[in-house]
Design an enzyme around this catalytic site. Structure first.
Site, PDB file in Angstrom:
ATOM      1  N   HIS A   1      -4.658  -1.951  -6.152  1.00 46.20           N
ATOM      2  CA  HIS A   1      -3.924  -0.537  -6.396  1.00 46.20           C
ATOM      3  C   HIS A   1      -4.774   0.450  -7.010  1.00 46.20           C
ATOM      4  O   HIS A   1      -5.477   0.262  -7.928  1.00 46.20           O
ATOM      5  CB  HIS A   1      -3.066  -0.904  -7.943  1.00 46.20           C
ATOM      6  CG  HIS A   1      -1.900  -2.032  -7.427  1.00 46.20           C
ATOM      7  ND1 HIS A   1      -1.093  -2.697  -8.300  1.00 46.20           N
ATOM      8  CD2 HIS A   1      -1.435  -2.639  -6.139  1.00 46.20           C
ATOM      9  CE1 HIS A   1      -0.291  -3.518  -7.870  1.00 46.20           C
ATOM     10  NE2 HIS A   1      -0.367  -3.513  -6.357  1.00 46.20           N
TER      11      HIS A   1
ATOM     12  N   ASP B   1       0.836  -1.183  -0.103  1.00 47.26           N
ATOM     13  CA  ASP B   1       0.119  -0.055   0.070  1.00 47.26           C
ATOM     14  C   ASP B   1       1.147   1.314   0.022  1.00 47.26           C
ATOM     15  O   ASP B   1       0.381   2.274   0.678  1.00 47.26           O
ATOM     16  CB  ASP B   1      -1.005   0.183   1.175  1.00 47.26           C
ATOM     17  CG  ASP B   1      -1.872  -1.137   1.397  1.00 47.26           C
ATOM     18  OD1 ASP B   1      -2.238  -1.655  -0.001  1.00 47.26           O
ATOM     19  OD2 ASP B   1      -2.235  -1.750   2.390  1.00 47.26           O
TER      20      ASP B   1
END
Ligand code: GDP
Length: 431
Positions: free
Chosen positions: A41, A13
């Protein structure tokens, strides 16, 4: 030939989606090399705000071929759903022209998903934070030589011969060990046939395609999922994923020789977040962590958990630097540090008088204390800044401290979610 490989240098992340979307303007190919739909994503560009799970970020650029490489693991239902949803949102996206799936990629079967959930539940207090999407079991089957590959879906006769003992073994686990419903063999074969038909337009042998692209001097952008702390060998095992999200992992997955690898870009979030379990030395289980989480919207793509947040851990980043050898770093979300004073970062760990400059094994990592350093904070709003000199002096100092401690230049500074919210300082040669 220009191969650029984007990898995460923390717990995942880091903002890789945004950086890949940005770099994809020069790419001929954007290639995912490991993981599955456990990825989330985020991409924000003029077409919208997207959370991609499997489809590579280059899909938003015309003339880019997006590849799911042999090292990825694919749940066909999840992929087909993602394609449908993206197509509905942006009708102009051309998947037939722009998406390719490796015939060697492994298929996440329904029994993998069921086993993943059952196994995680059975861990009790030792829960690992699995996304329960079948990632661990599918990679286990791959290593145990009992996997089903995307190319197999195109040949029902082959599967009828190959699958019976595999389904039998998995059903035994489901029924006898976990008390779950077994998978019906004929229904599964039919499901595989349907998946094969739906995916057939995209399935190729990626090896000649990628080698051909390299020989033809194309720009190939390789994309890792998660980050170094989730690497199967070098992360904080067992709180890791079942694949290798490093530049070397990209070589293995794609059949690219190490001397064909070009520059690596390590993506570093300006603070740290972690989804799920495992040690996290710089975690701020307090107001600072809460502010980072709410300000930074650290709640996960669609994971059930809120992300744990803390100060930037440069020991983890140095670990990633040593293993990946990046030419540059992309430091994202510096705008999320606006208003903090001081801005802290961990630069070493300590335990019982011993100082660690590298990441020790998990049982030690869970006991270490971080050694912090800091820079003075800044009040100015850095959101959307595109010019280095427009950053407040203290924010520039923070970036420079990251460079000093990691020994790697910061090539891109992220100042917002949108593709254009970035300061581009220098990019790899040929890019
Ligand atoms: P990935 O899994 O590494 O692609 O990371 P995520 O998609 O989970 O990205 C983390 C979040 O940060 C997403 O919501 C991104 O849109 C956001 N993001 C990425 N870069 C920046 C940045 O420079 N500033 C801000 N404010 N948000 C960013």
């Amino acid at each position: 030939m220009s191969v650029v490989c984007v990898v995460g240098t923390q717990w995942g992340d880091e903002g890789k989606g945004k950086i890949v979307d940005l770099l994809a303007d020069r790419a001929d190919y954007v290639v995912r090399f490991q993981g599955g739909d456990n990825a989330g994503h985020s991409v924000v560009n003029d077409l919208g705000d997207f959370g991609l799970h499997l489809v590579p970020e280059g899909i938003f650029r015309e003339n880019v071929i997006n590849v799911l490489g042999p090292g990825t693991v694919i749940n066909p239902d999840a992929l087909l759903k993602e394609i449908d949803e993206l197509q509905a949102e942006v009708p102009s996206l051309d998947f037939e022209a722009g998406l390719r799936i490796a015939e060697r990629a492994h298929v996440i079967m329904p029994y993998h998903v069921a086993l993943d959930g059952a196994l995680e539940t059975s861990r009790g207090a030792m829960v690992q934070g699995s996304t329960r999407r079948g990632i661990g079991p599918v990679y286990s089957d791959k290593a145990a030589r009992s996997g089903v590959r995307i190319g197999d879906l195109l040949d029902s006769d082959y599967l009828r011969g190959y699958l019976p003992h595999i389904v039998e073994a998995n059903n035994h686990l489901l029924e006898s060990v976990y008390g779950l419903e077994p998978v019906d063999f004929d229904a599964l074969i039919e499901k595989c046939r349907e998946w094969g038909e739906a995916l057939r337009p995209y399935v190729v042998d990626t090896f000649p395609m990628i080698q051909g692209a390299l020989a033809a001097d194309k720009n190939v952008l390789l994309v890792g999922q998660l980050g170094i702390m989730r690497d199967l060998d070098w992360g904080h095992y067992p709180y890791v994923t079942s694949s290798t999200p490093t530049a070397a992992g990209a070589c293995v997955s794609l059949g690219i020789a190490p001397n064909q690898m070009g520059a690596v870009i390590g993506v570093v979030k300006a603070f740290t977040s972690s989804v799920g379990e495992g040690p996290f030395p710089t975690e701020q289980n307090n107001e600072i962590g809460d502010t980072l989480r709410t300000k930074g919207q650290e709640f996960g793509g669609d994971a059930r958990w809120k992300r744990r947040c803390g100060w930037l851990d440069l020991v983890a980043v140095k670990h990633a630097v040593a293993i990946n050898g990046p030419a540059g770093l992309a430091l994202t979300k510096i705008d999320m540090l606006d208003g903090f004073d001081p801005v802290m970062f961990g630069k070493a760990y300590e335990l019982n008088g011993t100082t660690f400059d590298t990441v020790p094994d998990t049982r030690i990592l869970q006991a270490v204390e971080p050694v912090y350093d800091s820079v003075a904070g800044w009040d100015d709003d850095t959101g959307g800044v595109q010019i280095w000199d427009d950053l407040p002096a203290n924010a520039r100092r923070y970036v420079e401290r990251v460079e000093e401690i990691t020994g790697v230049p910061v090539s891109i500074v992220g100042t917002g979610r949108h593709r254009d919210h970035a300061i581009i300082r220098n990019l790899p040669e040929g890019w």
